[in-house]
Motif scaffolding. Structure first.
Motif, mmCIF file in Angstrom:
data_model
loop_
_atom_site.group_PDB
_atom_site.id
_atom_site.type_symbol
_atom_site.label_atom_id
_atom_site.label_comp_id
_atom_site.label_asym_id
_atom_site.label_seq_id
_atom_site.Cartn_x
_atom_site.Cartn_y
_atom_site.Cartn_z
ATOM 1 N N PRO A 1 4.335 2.601 -5.512
ATOM 2 C CA PRO A 1 4.933 1.278 -5.645
ATOM 3 C C PRO A 1 5.781 0.927 -4.432
ATOM 4 O O PRO A 1 6.378 1.789 -3.808
ATOM 5 C CB PRO A 1 5.808 1.422 -6.915
ATOM 6 N N ALA A 2 5.841 -0.362 -4.106
ATOM 7 C CA ALA A 2 6.635 -0.801 -2.960
ATOM 8 C C ALA A 2 8.099 -0.487 -3.193
ATOM 9 O O ALA A 2 8.609 -0.580 -4.315
ATOM 10 C CB ALA A 2 6.442 -2.300 -2.751
ATOM 11 N N VAL A 3 8.767 -0.160 -2.110
ATOM 12 C CA VAL A 3 10.179 0.189 -2.198
ATOM 13 C C VAL A 3 11.018 -1.055 -2.009
ATOM 14 O O VAL A 3 10.912 -1.740 -0.992
ATOM 15 C CB VAL A 3 10.544 1.239 -1.119
ATOM 16 N N ALA A 4 11.859 -1.362 -2.968
ATOM 17 C CA ALA A 4 12.724 -2.521 -2.864
ATOM 18 C C ALA A 4 13.832 -2.250 -1.866
ATOM 19 O O ALA A 4 14.191 -1.114 -1.611
ATOM 20 C CB ALA A 4 13.323 -2.847 -4.242
ATOM 21 N N ALA A 5 14.358 -3.318 -1.265
ATOM 22 C CA ALA A 5 15.452 -3.156 -0.312
ATOM 23 C C ALA A 5 16.635 -2.510 -1.008
ATOM 24 O O ALA A 5 17.098 -2.991 -2.039
ATOM 25 C CB ALA A 5 15.840 -4.516 0.258
ATOM 26 N N ALA A 6 17.110 -1.429 -0.439
ATOM 27 C CA ALA A 6 18.205 -0.675 -1.060
ATOM 28 C C ALA A 6 19.509 -0.928 -0.322
ATOM 29 O O ALA A 6 19.524 -1.131 0.881
ATOM 30 C CB ALA A 6 17.877 0.820 -1.042
ATOM 31 N N GLN A 7 20.583 -0.943 -1.071
ATOM 32 C CA GLN A 7 21.899 -1.037 -0.464
ATOM 33 C C GLN A 7 22.241 0.297 0.205
ATOM 34 O O GLN A 7 21.832 1.352 -0.271
ATOM 35 C CB GLN A 7 22.948 -1.360 -1.546
ATOM 36 N N PRO A 8 22.985 0.250 1.320
ATOM 37 C CA PRO A 8 23.374 1.500 1.973
ATOM 38 C C PRO A 8 24.118 2.413 1.007
ATOM 39 O O PRO A 8 24.977 1.966 0.247
ATOM 40 C CB PRO A 8 24.296 1.029 3.114
ATOM 41 N N PRO B 1 0.165 10.587 1.846
ATOM 42 C CA PRO B 1 -0.804 9.581 1.335
ATOM 43 C C PRO B 1 -1.457 9.998 0.024
ATOM 44 O O PRO B 1 -2.033 9.146 -0.667
ATOM 45 C CB PRO B 1 -1.843 9.503 2.464
ATOM 46 N N ARG B 2 -1.408 11.273 -0.339
ATOM 47 C CA ARG B 2 -2.127 11.750 -1.523
ATOM 48 C C ARG B 2 -1.222 12.007 -2.720
ATOM 49 O O ARG B 2 -1.651 12.593 -3.710
ATOM 50 C CB ARG B 2 -2.883 13.038 -1.174
ATOM 51 N N LEU B 3 0.050 11.610 -2.641
ATOM 52 C CA LEU B 3 0.989 11.933 -3.721
ATOM 53 C C LEU B 3 0.541 11.336 -5.057
ATOM 54 O O LEU B 3 0.571 12.009 -6.096
ATOM 55 C CB LEU B 3 2.395 11.431 -3.364
ATOM 56 N N ALA B 4 0.143 10.064 -5.037
ATOM 57 C CA ALA B 4 -0.266 9.412 -6.295
ATOM 58 C C ALA B 4 -1.564 9.994 -6.836
ATOM 59 O O ALA B 4 -1.841 9.899 -8.038
ATOM 60 C CB ALA B 4 -0.402 7.906 -6.067
ATOM 61 N N ASP B 5 -2.392 10.573 -5.951
ATOM 62 C CA ASP B 5 -3.631 11.199 -6.402
ATOM 63 C C ASP B 5 -3.374 12.563 -7.045
ATOM 64 O O ASP B 5 -4.097 12.967 -7.959
ATOM 65 C CB ASP B 5 -4.595 11.385 -5.221
ATOM 66 N N ARG B 6 -2.345 13.249 -6.605
ATOM 67 C CA ARG B 6 -2.099 14.617 -7.062
ATOM 68 C C ARG B 6 -1.155 14.678 -8.256
ATOM 69 O O ARG B 6 -1.165 15.652 -9.010
ATOM 70 C CB ARG B 6 -1.535 15.471 -5.925
ATOM 71 N N PHE B 7 -0.295 13.643 -8.395
ATOM 72 C CA PHE B 7 0.742 13.704 -9.430
ATOM 73 C C PHE B 7 0.801 12.402 -10.223
ATOM 74 O O PHE B 7 0.485 11.322 -9.705
ATOM 75 C CB PHE B 7 2.121 13.976 -8.801
ATOM 76 N N VAL B 8 1.206 12.539 -11.467
ATOM 77 C CA VAL B 8 1.489 11.366 -12.290
ATOM 78 C C VAL B 8 2.920 10.962 -11.997
ATOM 79 O O VAL B 8 3.862 11.726 -12.238
ATOM 80 C CB VAL B 8 1.309 11.684 -13.791
ATOM 81 N N LEU B 9 3.114 9.747 -11.430
ATOM 82 C CA LEU B 9 4.420 9.284 -10.968
ATOM 83 C C LEU B 9 4.888 8.098 -11.801
ATOM 84 O O LEU B 9 4.084 7.262 -12.215
ATOM 85 C CB LEU B 9 4.353 8.882 -9.487
ATOM 86 N N LYS B 10 6.197 8.052 -12.022
ATOM 87 C CA LYS B 10 6.775 6.935 -12.774
ATOM 88 C C LYS B 10 8.086 6.535 -12.100
ATOM 89 O O LYS B 10 8.955 7.375 -11.874
ATOM 90 C CB LYS B 10 7.038 7.349 -14.223
ATOM 91 N N GLU B 11 8.183 5.248 -11.777
ATOM 92 C CA GLU B 11 9.395 4.777 -11.112
ATOM 93 C C GLU B 11 10.578 4.849 -12.068
ATOM 94 O O GLU B 11 10.479 4.419 -13.227
ATOM 95 C CB GLU B 11 9.208 3.349 -10.615
ATOM 96 N N LEU B 12 11.683 5.427 -11.568
ATOM 97 C CA LEU B 12 12.883 5.560 -12.391
ATOM 98 C C LEU B 12 13.559 4.203 -12.528
ATOM 99 O O LEU B 12 13.810 3.512 -11.525
ATOM 100 C CB LEU B 12 13.843 6.569 -11.765
ATOM 101 N N GLU B 13 13.867 3.841 -13.741
ATOM 102 C CA GLU B 13 14.486 2.544 -14.009
ATOM 103 C C GLU B 13 15.848 2.454 -13.319
ATOM 104 O O GLU B 13 16.686 3.348 -13.412
ATOM 105 C CB GLU B 13 14.652 2.365 -15.520
ATOM 106 N N GLY B 14 16.037 1.358 -12.604
ATOM 107 C CA GLY B 14 17.304 1.159 -11.906
ATOM 108 C C GLY B 14 17.351 1.817 -10.540
ATOM 109 O O GLY B 14 18.364 1.703 -9.838
ATOM 110 N N HIS B 15 16.263 2.482 -10.155
ATOM 111 C CA HIS B 15 16.226 3.152 -8.843
ATOM 112 C C HIS B 15 14.900 2.832 -8.168
ATOM 113 O O HIS B 15 13.980 3.657 -8.143
ATOM 114 C CB HIS B 15 16.396 4.667 -9.001
ATOM 115 N N PRO B 16 14.754 1.622 -7.633
ATOM 116 C CA PRO B 16 13.483 1.201 -7.033
ATOM 117 C C PRO B 16 13.023 2.175 -5.947
ATOM 118 O O PRO B 16 13.799 2.571 -5.081
ATOM 119 C CB PRO B 16 13.819 -0.168 -6.426
ATOM 120 N N GLY B 17 11.772 2.573 -6.034
ATOM 121 C CA GLY B 17 11.198 3.456 -5.033
ATOM 122 C C GLY B 17 11.368 4.925 -5.324
ATOM 123 O O GLY B 17 10.738 5.765 -4.666
#
Length: 622
Positions: free
Chosen positions: A40-47, A134-150
């Protein structure tokens, strides 16, 4: 009697003006590239800001190499006992599972954050191999953590069996900003990952690392140390104004510290240990004294290399300026005055003594100090003491054998010190005569009350330069638990525009070493003629020196009581069992730099050889 303590103060408190180190240049590292991951695209994060929960951070530049270097001096059984395995990859597999361990690049940096009051919550930030991104999504089941974009939680490996046991640590990916900046963040608690991820990736990982390993203490940990030191001081018995001043100086020094790092750098045959202190300001008197504005190209004082070759602990410093030492000098002398008035000394006569003492100590400028002791003689005497079941004669001989010698050198004419010492002795006698027999209520019981000390100016040996001052300080016991009767010898020796001072109960040993130090045509038997001294001749150090485990142990040994003699015997026996008997010389270099912001940076560097490391490990393992 306080008067007897004034002369050793003249030798020892001058060391308090000794300053400290400067930091080596830091090499820049390239910014980590953003991975082109199928994620998933990474949202702009605050420093990310510093973590309130952070205790400290451990950074390792080259994990595999560092592991091999650290394991080299350890037997494999010890490594398994302390680390769980002799192979870092197996340790990683046990923590995160083989699938995740396979994509971690152990030739690139690892950062570990320790959270909580005691640092018991751990979050590791591991470098992901660039070709795996490049192969992370192919090798693992990934789920974005709520409240932590990217930040992508690893649910499981795609090839994992349904009933396969999950590894003990949870993990998540942070793709980073560039391809080789992807990190795998793991911890026993996913909430800790959420807390520390941004700080580890956006702040820590971007900072250059010019050592093989580094521990960075957080500001919170430093503040906690100040609070604990203050609480411990409040809980202790009242140790007078001097004790309270020590606590105030230590607390102020810690408050000035903005950052503290400990570095390890492996060489072919040694390890360099570095301690870097970054000060936000120089408000504390102790910070001013220990982090002065030092010349960056200064050479070590020549007197350092005139110390005897058998010096076990040696130290030199360019010294802070008189102005930088003034706040510390004023605070020390005020505390000393207040305590001595409470002990019953006459204020007018006390001021005369302290005013004269103040012209000699904490005045700034170069200082050299060296100390040594006869280790073999001490071992032999202690063995005889234990064999003779603590007989009085054997006890006296063992105590004497433990008494080392101390030499100090200042770049001042000897007459300044000779006249000063004579005046202090005379005024000290007057001070004692007019002391109240009963001190004020609540005054502290001083160890000097156990013995009576008188002085005598006697003829100096003809082998020392003309004009040498020789003082005998003769002590006799007043109580059963006091040390046996003994005589301490104090010498003030002219050497051109330099002055040498020496103090010891062993007169013959002291005179022999003073003769070596003051003879300009005699290099044999000096530190300057000893091998491997080039490292201590380098310019630019504010301070430096050398020490050994055996030297420190001998000089700290105290034979004033039977229990102390028994303890000394145990300590020397432990040294004898070490691979190199604790005799490896360890060089020390200290630099200091005052920054334009008003702060300062101090750097201490210690070099440990393989033999010295073996000794240290064996001693800690006992």
């Amino acid at each position: 009697m306080k008067r007897a303590a004034l002369l050793p103060i003249a030798l020892l408190t001058a060391c308090a003006g000794a300053p400290a180190p400067q930091r080596a240049p830091v090499a820049s590292l390239p910014v980590a590239p953003r991975p082109a991951a199928a994620a998933p695209a990474v949202a702009a994060a605050q420093p990310a800001s510093a973590l309130a929960e952070l205790a400290f951070v451990l950074r390792i530049a080259h994990p595999k190499r560092t592991w091999a270097n650290a394991a080299q001096p350890l037997p494999s059984s010890a490594l398994v006992f302390t680390m769980g395995s002799t192979d870092p990859t197996k340790m990683l597999e046990a923590a995160v599972g083989p699938d995740l361990a396979e994509i971690v690049d152990l030739d690139r940096p690892i950062d570990v954050a320790f959270l909580g009051t005691t640092g018991d919550h751990v979050v590791a930030s591991l470098s992901v191999a660039e070709q795996e991104v490049p192969r992370l999504a192919d090798r693992f089941v990934l789920k974005e953590l709520e409240g932590h974009p990217g930040l992508l939680r690893v649910e499981r490996a795609r090839n994992a069996e349904p009933d396969e046991e999950a590894p003990p640590w949870a993990c998540a990916f942070d793709p980073g900003e560039r391809r080789d900046g992807a990190r795998l963040l793991c911890s026993a608690d996913v909430e800790d990952i959420e807390t520390a991820a941004a700080y580890l990736v956006q702040v820590v990982a971007r900072e250059p690392l010019d050592a093989d390993a580094r521990i960075e203490l957080s500001e919170r940990t430093l503040r906690q140390a100040v609070e604990e030191a203050s609480a411990a001081g409040d809980a202790d018995e009242d140790d007078g104004r001097a004790g309270a001043l020590g606590e105030e100086l230590a607390a102020g020094f810690l408050r000035d510290i903005e950052r503290l790092n400990v570095d390890l750098t492996w060489g072919r045959a040694d390890v360099e240990v570095g301690l870097t202190l970054r000060f936000a300001g120089r408000r504390s008197p102790l910070t001013l004294a220990l982090a002065p504005a030092a010349a960056q190209d200064a050479a070590p004082p020549p007197a350092f290399f005139r110390l005897p070759a058998d010096t076990a602990v040696a130290f030199h410093t360019q010294g802070a300026s008189r102005a930088e030492l003034t706040p510390l000098r004023e605070a020390v002398f005020k505390a000393l005055r207040d305590d001595m008035i409470d002990d019953g000394y006459d204020e007018t006569r006390l001021d005369q003594v302290l005013d004269r003492l103040e012209t000699l100590v904490l005045t700034g400028g170069p200082l050299v100090v060296g100390a040594g002791a006869k280790g073999a003689a001490a071992e032999k005497a202690l063995a005889a003491y234990q064999r003779d079941m603590g007989a009085p004669r054997a006890r006296k001989a063992a105590r004497l054998a433990l008494q080392g010698w101390v030499l100090a050198s200042v770049e001042e004419p000897a007459q300044t010190w000779i006249s000063g010492v004579k005046e202090l002795l005379q005024r000290g006698d007057e001070l004692d005569r007019f002391k109240r027999s009963a001190p004020k209520d609540g005054a502290r019981k001083d160890d000097d009350d156990k013995q009576n000390t008188t002085h005598a100016i006697v003829r100096a040996p003809a082998s020392l330069p003309a004009g040498t001052l020789h003082v005998e300080l003769r002590s006799r016991p007043l109580t059963k638990d006091a040390p046996p009767a003994h005589t301490t010898h104090l010498y003030v020796v002219p050497a051109g525009q330099r002055t040498w001072l020496g103090i010891s109960e062993d007169d013959a040993a002291l005179v022999a070493r003073l003769r070596v130090a003051v003879d300009p045509g005699r290099d044999e038997g000096t530190l300057g003629a000893a091998p491997d001294m080039d490292v201590l001749r380098r310019r630019g150090a504010l301070a430096g020196g050398l020490f050994s485990l055996a030297g420190l142990t001998l000089l700290m040994a105290n034979g004033d009581a039977p229990e102390a003699l028994d303890e000394a015997a145990k300590d020397l026996a432990a040294l004898a069992a070490l691979p190199a008997r604790g005799g490896v010389a360890i060089p020390l270099a200290v630099t200091s730099e005052v920054l334009g912001s008003g702060g300062a940076r101090v750097d201490v560097r210690v070099r440990l050889t393989h033999a010295g490391i073996q000794d240290a490990i064996a001693l800690l393992a006992r």
